[in-house]
Enzyme design. Structure first.
Site, PDB file in Angstrom:
ATOM      1  N   LYS A   1       0.828  -1.079   0.044  1.00  0.00           N
ATOM      2  CA  LYS A   1       0.087   0.062   0.085  1.00  0.00           C
ATOM      3  C   LYS A   1       0.854   1.250  -0.078  1.00  0.00           C
ATOM      4  O   LYS A   1       0.624   2.110  -0.558  1.00  0.00           O
ATOM      5  CB  LYS A   1      -0.939   0.037   1.262  1.00  0.00           C
ATOM      6  CG  LYS A   1      -2.040  -0.924   1.155  1.00  0.00           C
ATOM      7  CD  LYS A   1      -3.341  -0.499   1.775  1.00  0.00           C
ATOM      8  CE  LYS A   1      -4.486  -1.541   1.563  1.00  0.00           C
ATOM      9  NZ  LYS A   1      -5.662  -1.320   2.448  1.00  0.00           N
TER      10      LYS A   1
ATOM     11  N   LYS B   1      -3.953 -11.210  -6.632  1.00  0.00           N
ATOM     12  CA  LYS B   1      -5.358 -11.259  -5.995  1.00  0.00           C
ATOM     13  C   LYS B   1      -6.379 -10.362  -6.565  1.00  0.00           C
ATOM     14  O   LYS B   1      -6.078  -9.283  -7.148  1.00  0.00           O
ATOM     15  CB  LYS B   1      -5.357 -11.255  -4.485  1.00  0.00           C
ATOM     16  CG  LYS B   1      -5.421  -9.680  -3.939  1.00  0.00           C
ATOM     17  CD  LYS B   1      -5.635  -9.627  -2.475  1.00  0.00           C
ATOM     18  CE  LYS B   1      -5.791  -8.191  -2.008  1.00  0.00           C
ATOM     19  NZ  LYS B   1      -6.158  -8.128  -0.678  1.00  0.00           N
TER      20      LYS B   1
ATOM     21  N   LYS C   1     -10.357  -4.627  -5.242  1.00  0.00           N
ATOM     22  CA  LYS C   1     -11.259  -3.637  -5.548  1.00  0.00           C
ATOM     23  C   LYS C   1     -10.632  -2.553  -6.122  1.00  0.00           C
ATOM     24  O   LYS C   1     -11.089  -1.601  -6.994  1.00  0.00           O
ATOM     25  CB  LYS C   1     -11.521  -2.989  -4.200  1.00  0.00           C
ATOM     26  CG  LYS C   1     -12.117  -3.808  -3.025  1.00  0.00           C
ATOM     27  CD  LYS C   1     -12.193  -3.312  -1.578  1.00  0.00           C
ATOM     28  CE  LYS C   1     -12.631  -4.350  -0.628  1.00  0.00           C
ATOM     29  NZ  LYS C   1     -12.465  -3.683   0.625  1.00  0.00           N
TER      30      LYS C   1
HETATM   31  P1  TYM Z   1     -10.392  -6.428   3.261  1.00  0.00           P
HETATM   32  O1  TYM Z   1     -11.587  -5.391   3.404  1.00  0.00           O
HETATM   33  O2  TYM Z   1      -9.339  -6.153   2.286  1.00  0.00           O
HETATM   34  O3  TYM Z   1     -10.902  -7.844   2.963  1.00  0.00           O
HETATM   35  C1  TYM Z   1     -12.120  -8.534   3.615  1.00  0.00           C
HETATM   36  C2  TYM Z   1     -11.956  -9.844   3.358  1.00  0.00           C
HETATM   37  O4  TYM Z   1     -11.897 -10.330   2.017  1.00  0.00           O
HETATM   38  C3  TYM Z   1     -10.768 -11.134   1.785  1.00  0.00           C
HETATM   39  N1  TYM Z   1     -10.402 -11.109   0.742  1.00  0.00           N
HETATM   40  C4  TYM Z   1     -10.075 -12.178  -0.208  1.00  0.00           C
HETATM   41  N2  TYM Z   1     -10.195 -13.499  -0.301  1.00  0.00           N
HETATM   42  C5  TYM Z   1     -10.158 -14.093  -1.169  1.00  0.00           C
HETATM   43  N3  TYM Z   1      -9.791 -13.930  -2.467  1.00  0.00           N
HETATM   44  C6  TYM Z   1      -9.498 -12.446  -2.736  1.00  0.00           C
HETATM   45  N4  TYM Z   1      -9.147 -11.851  -3.680  1.00  0.00           N
HETATM   46  C7  TYM Z   1      -9.712 -11.423  -1.559  1.00  0.00           C
HETATM   47  N5  TYM Z   1      -9.601 -10.099  -1.465  1.00  0.00           N
HETATM   48  C8  TYM Z   1      -9.888  -9.878   0.244  1.00  0.00           C
HETATM   49  C9  TYM Z   1      -9.738 -10.832   3.033  1.00  0.00           C
HETATM   50  O5  TYM Z   1      -8.738 -11.844   3.239  1.00  0.00           O
HETATM   51  C10 TYM Z   1     -10.502 -10.499   4.088  1.00  0.00           C
HETATM   52  O6  TYM Z   1     -10.957 -11.514   4.838  1.00  0.00           O
HETATM   53  N6  TYM Z   1      -7.642  -5.671   7.484  1.00  0.00           N
HETATM   54  C11 TYM Z   1      -8.877  -6.332   6.817  1.00  0.00           C
HETATM   55  C12 TYM Z   1     -10.249  -6.111   7.681  1.00  0.00           C
HETATM   56  C13 TYM Z   1     -10.204  -6.361   9.130  1.00  0.00           C
HETATM   57  C14 TYM Z   1     -10.286  -7.309   9.696  1.00  0.00           C
HETATM   58  C15 TYM Z   1     -10.141  -7.176  11.063  1.00  0.00           C
HETATM   59  C16 TYM Z   1     -10.480  -8.826   9.306  1.00  0.00           C
HETATM   60  C17 TYM Z   1     -10.050  -5.313   9.986  1.00  0.00           C
HETATM   61  N7  TYM Z   1     -10.201  -5.706  11.389  1.00  0.00           N
HETATM   62  C18 TYM Z   1     -10.296  -8.308  12.117  1.00  0.00           C
HETATM   63  C19 TYM Z   1     -10.488  -9.741  10.380  1.00  0.00           C
HETATM   64  C20 TYM Z   1     -10.199  -9.546  11.396  1.00  0.00           C
HETATM   65  C21 TYM Z   1      -9.073  -5.922   5.374  1.00  0.00           C
HETATM   66  O7  TYM Z   1      -8.436  -5.085   4.940  1.00  0.00           O
HETATM   67  O8  TYM Z   1      -9.750  -6.922   4.732  1.00  0.00           O
END
Ligand code: TYM
Length: 331
Positions: free
Chosen positions: A115, A197, A200
């Protein structure tokens, strides 16, 4: 909710239109886990301001995402589904845990490295310290399991280290959480570059299926998806485009890779890509219909997230108070 059930915590950022990757890697699993676990889910909006947001769009996106999650099947009667910024304990414990996280540990986080390359003009302290806030999210609820996609595993390991460090200094305080990474769907790749991956923020609009894409757009994106130079629907576990498509198809249809191979024996990639597109359309269109109902009923959404805020506060304040007492603060 019975106390004997294990606790699950997870969250998604309202940082853009969520993708099929988020859905298959996270949300679809959350929906399935709701009956067997005490589930606590959040929209991690505090995390999202590590990247600059337009206030109006950000505000709208939060409520739209809340509605979309309900449309996906998150049931506010079964699960606590809240908005992180409404629950003050997160920022509070987040600060405390930053003081128990080492600079070196945060420097090793691959997401920070990625990032900070993407946002060279805004490498802020929040972006760097974000994993400590994520640890706070999880540890406040003493979660046993954290269902996430593969990209979040490193943050989960850091959470475990922070919790163990704190417990080592002050005695047992936090439950040490386990990652729960599904065998399929944990890493949905870009449809245009299977080494990346599905994200978004991908600039190539064909790379990523968004939850609200129209049916014909979804079908087109799968038609254009890259495959490989073979012409046999076979899972090779080599992160190829075809492996990715088999992963998506089996995640949606609950068929194993072998079953998928059998179904498409003797058929070419064209037929298979059409079938994957159709399966995704059949999964997403009913969600989009339900989304329209939820988003047109804002009063109901507000009622749900206010109730969830109270429930989340009740649990997390107990943990925060215990932590503060152990450190020596006055309550
Ligand atoms: P974020 O918002 O980037 O993604 C949310 C969830 O989606 C999963 N994910 C994917 N899984 C499979 N293939 C993909 N291409 C893909 N893109 C995203 C991510 O692994 C995630 O599970 N930091 C975290 C949000 C967060 C969080 C937490 C998660 C904040 N606090 C506590 C777990 C526990 C994040 O940015 O996810």
């Amino acid at each position: 909710m019975s106390n004997s059930k294990k606790t699950i915590f997870s969250a998604v950022q309202p940082s853009g239109e969520i993708t099929l990757g988020n859905y298959l890697g996270a949300i679809k699993n959350w929906v399935n886990l709701q009956n067997d676990y005490k589930c606590i889910f959040a929209l991690a909006d505090l995390h999202t301001i590590t990247v600059r947001q337009n206030p109006k769009e950000f505000n709208r996106r939060i409520i739209e995402l809340y509605a979309l999650f309900l449309a996906c099947g998150i049931d506010p009667q079964k699960s606590i589904f809240f908005i992180q910024s409404q629950v003050h304990t997160h920022a509070n414990l987040g600060w405390i845990l930053q003081c128990y996280t080492q600079f070196g540990e945060l420097s090793r986080m691959t997401q920070f490295k990625d990032k900070s390359k993407k946002h060279v003009d805004n490498i802020n302290a929040g972006l760097f310290c974000y994993p400590s806030l994520m640890a706070a999210d999880i540890l406040l609820y003493n979660a046993d399991l954290v269902p996430v996609g593969a990209d979040q595993k490193q943050h989960l390991e850091l959470t475990r280290n922070i919790a163990e460090r704190f417990n080592g200094i002050y005695g047992d305080t936090f439950v040490i959480p386990e990652p729960y990474v599904a065998k399929i769907g944990a890493k949905v790749a870009s449809l245009q570059d299977p080494t990346k991956k599905m994200s978004k923020s991908d600039k190539n609009s064909n790379a990523c299926v968004r939850m609200m894409d129209d049916a014909d757009v979804i079908i087109k994106k799968f038609k254009r998806a890259v495959t490989d130079s073979n012409n046999e629907v076979k899972f090779r576990n080599e992160n190829t485009g075809i492996d990715n498509l088999i992963g998506i198809y089996s995640c949606i249809t609950s068929k194993s890779a072998e079953e998928v191979e059998k179904e498409f024996e003797g058929k070419g990639y064209g037929d298979f890509k059409k079938a994957v597109g159709e399966a995704v359309v059949n999964e997403l269109i009913p969600i989009q219909e339900r989304f329209k109902d939820y988003i047109s009923n804002e009063d109901y959404l507000v009622k749900c997230f206010r109730k969830a805020r109270e429930e989340a506060l009740e649990i997390s304040e107990k943990t925060l108070n215990e932590v503060k007492t152990k450190i020596g603060f006055y309550l």
